[in-house]
Design a protein around this motif. Sequence first.
Motif, mmCIF file in Angstrom:
data_model
loop_
_atom_site.group_PDB
_atom_site.id
_atom_site.type_symbol
_atom_site.label_atom_id
_atom_site.label_comp_id
_atom_site.label_asym_id
_atom_site.label_seq_id
_atom_site.Cartn_x
_atom_site.Cartn_y
_atom_site.Cartn_z
ATOM 1 N N LEU A 181 -25.909 7.483 -0.399
ATOM 2 C CA LEU A 181 -25.900 8.808 -1.006
ATOM 3 C C LEU A 181 -24.481 9.199 -1.380
ATOM 4 O O LEU A 181 -24.250 10.099 -2.160
ATOM 5 N N HIS A 182 -23.558 8.514 -0.747
ATOM 6 C CA HIS A 182 -22.153 8.761 -1.069
ATOM 7 C C HIS A 182 -21.592 7.504 -1.700
ATOM 8 O O HIS A 182 -20.967 6.693 -1.045
ATOM 9 N N PRO A 183 -21.859 7.346 -2.947
ATOM 10 C CA PRO A 183 -21.591 6.095 -3.647
ATOM 11 C C PRO A 183 -20.138 5.838 -3.978
ATOM 12 O O PRO A 183 -19.823 5.408 -5.045
ATOM 13 N N SER A 184 -19.275 6.068 -3.068
ATOM 14 C CA SER A 184 -17.900 5.734 -3.383
ATOM 15 C C SER A 184 -17.263 4.973 -2.236
ATOM 16 O O SER A 184 -17.228 5.436 -1.113
ATOM 17 N N ARG A 185 -16.781 3.821 -2.543
ATOM 18 C CA ARG A 185 -16.111 3.006 -1.540
ATOM 19 C C ARG A 185 -14.731 2.686 -2.084
ATOM 20 O O ARG A 185 -14.588 2.238 -3.203
ATOM 21 N N SER A 186 -13.740 2.939 -1.292
ATOM 22 C CA SER A 186 -12.379 2.720 -1.764
ATOM 23 C C SER A 186 -11.758 1.501 -1.107
ATOM 24 O O SER A 186 -12.013 1.211 0.052
ATOM 25 N N TYR A 187 -10.914 0.829 -1.844
ATOM 26 C CA TYR A 187 -10.259 -0.369 -1.344
ATOM 27 C C TYR A 187 -8.749 -0.149 -1.324
ATOM 28 O O TYR A 187 -8.165 0.258 -2.316
ATOM 29 N N TYR A 188 -8.164 -0.409 -0.187
ATOM 30 C CA TYR A 188 -6.720 -0.225 -0.051
ATOM 31 C C TYR A 188 -6.067 -1.525 0.385
ATOM 32 O O TYR A 188 -6.684 -2.354 1.026
ATOM 33 N N ARG A 189 -4.821 -1.643 0.045
ATOM 34 C CA ARG A 189 -4.057 -2.819 0.440
ATOM 35 C C ARG A 189 -2.732 -2.354 1.008
ATOM 36 O O ARG A 189 -2.141 -1.399 0.525
ATOM 37 N N CYS A 190 -2.294 -3.029 2.021
ATOM 38 C CA CYS A 190 -1.013 -2.678 2.633
ATOM 39 C C CYS A 190 0.100 -2.929 1.619
ATOM 40 O O CYS A 190 0.140 -3.977 0.980
ATOM 41 N N THR A 191 0.971 -1.964 1.508
ATOM 42 C CA THR A 191 2.018 -2.077 0.492
ATOM 43 C C THR A 191 3.203 -2.915 0.941
ATOM 44 O O THR A 191 4.084 -3.212 0.153
ATOM 45 N N HIS A 192 3.187 -3.297 2.182
ATOM 46 C CA HIS A 192 4.316 -4.089 2.674
ATOM 47 C C HIS A 192 4.380 -5.429 1.962
ATOM 48 O O HIS A 192 3.363 -6.018 1.621
ATOM 49 N N ASN A 193 5.603 -5.893 1.788
ATOM 50 C CA ASN A 193 5.859 -7.120 1.036
ATOM 51 C C ASN A 193 4.871 -8.259 1.249
ATOM 52 O O ASN A 193 4.096 -8.580 0.379
ATOM 53 N N ASN A 194 4.946 -8.850 2.386
ATOM 54 C CA ASN A 194 4.123 -10.050 2.601
ATOM 55 C C ASN A 194 2.838 -9.755 3.347
ATOM 56 O O ASN A 194 2.184 -10.666 3.821
ATOM 57 N N TYR A 205 0.589 2.699 8.720
ATOM 58 C CA TYR A 205 0.937 1.788 7.639
ATOM 59 C C TYR A 205 0.794 2.508 6.310
ATOM 60 O O TYR A 205 0.131 3.523 6.199
ATOM 61 N N LYS A 206 1.373 1.891 5.330
ATOM 62 C CA LYS A 206 1.288 2.491 4.008
ATOM 63 C C LYS A 206 0.300 1.692 3.174
ATOM 64 O O LYS A 206 0.406 0.486 3.043
ATOM 65 N N TRP A 207 -0.633 2.386 2.605
ATOM 66 C CA TRP A 207 -1.684 1.715 1.845
ATOM 67 C C TRP A 207 -1.661 2.134 0.385
ATOM 68 O O TRP A 207 -1.372 3.270 0.069
ATOM 69 N N ARG A 208 -2.031 1.174 -0.425
ATOM 70 C CA ARG A 208 -2.149 1.515 -1.838
ATOM 71 C C ARG A 208 -3.573 1.215 -2.284
ATOM 72 O O ARG A 208 -4.124 0.159 -2.023
ATOM 73 N N LYS A 209 -4.130 2.148 -2.951
ATOM 74 C CA LYS A 209 -5.501 1.982 -3.403
ATOM 75 C C LYS A 209 -5.535 1.027 -4.587
ATOM 76 O O LYS A 209 -4.768 1.148 -5.522
#
Length: 214
Positions: free
Chosen positions: A157-170, A143-147
């Motif tokens: 210790l690794h303080p980074s969490r990323s959030y992605y959302r599917c780029t598909h229309n609905n 799938y294609k994700w957009r951050k």
Amino acid sequence: MEGNQGAGSSRCYLLDVPPVSRPSVAAHQMEFGYPKESLQGLGFVVPPHGGPFLLSTDAVPFTNPTATCCEKTISDPWSNEEVGTSDSKDPNDQTSSSKDGDNSCRWRGSSLEKGKVKVKRKMREPRFCFQTRSDVDVLDDGYKWRKYGQKVVKNSLHPSRSYYRCTHNNCRVKKRVERLSEDCRMVITTYEGRHTHSPCDDENSSEHECFSSF
DNA sequence: CGGCTTTGACCCGCGC
DNA sequence: GCGCGGGTCAAAGCCG
């Protein structure tokens, strides 16, 4: 306290993905003996034949309450309970989907919605998390994700969490990716929601045809 | 030029 | 009731 994820909702699996440029994942672990139905319910389409996958990922059930990261992941605010109701087809869900679909009108403002939203917030989409060993954060699942966001995690210790959302229309499926504090090579990927399309739908099949499991 | 990533701010839920 | 942590949004910048 152990066993809180016994509810059998948010499932976690541990994958050992070789550090290749394309650690495609996850879905492939379902054939390691996990209930396909639940996976499908979560939007992960499992080949009916359960045929072998290409990757030789080494999946391990990720439900050990003593497992450090696992515990952390599962005990997060979204925690298991809401997932238990795979029949998230309740009226609330309907409403939320219309709202969720349009993030612009989420719970920002409109105090009137607050009451409802409050409840809804807990009633999130079904989730599914994996722990993978990989050098790359974003696993290619077809799938294609957009951050859309990144957060600092306090007790990590690794303080980074990323959030992605599917780029598909609905499609409102979301994905959360974070590194394990104990082992920066371990990536915890949490999927939330169900895809309303197939991976091939996202990008022109080609290489992804074999990843239709997601 | 369009799409994606980055980053800061805002809001909500939960624990104390 | 207050503070903290987490999740999301939106504007700006960057890259292809």
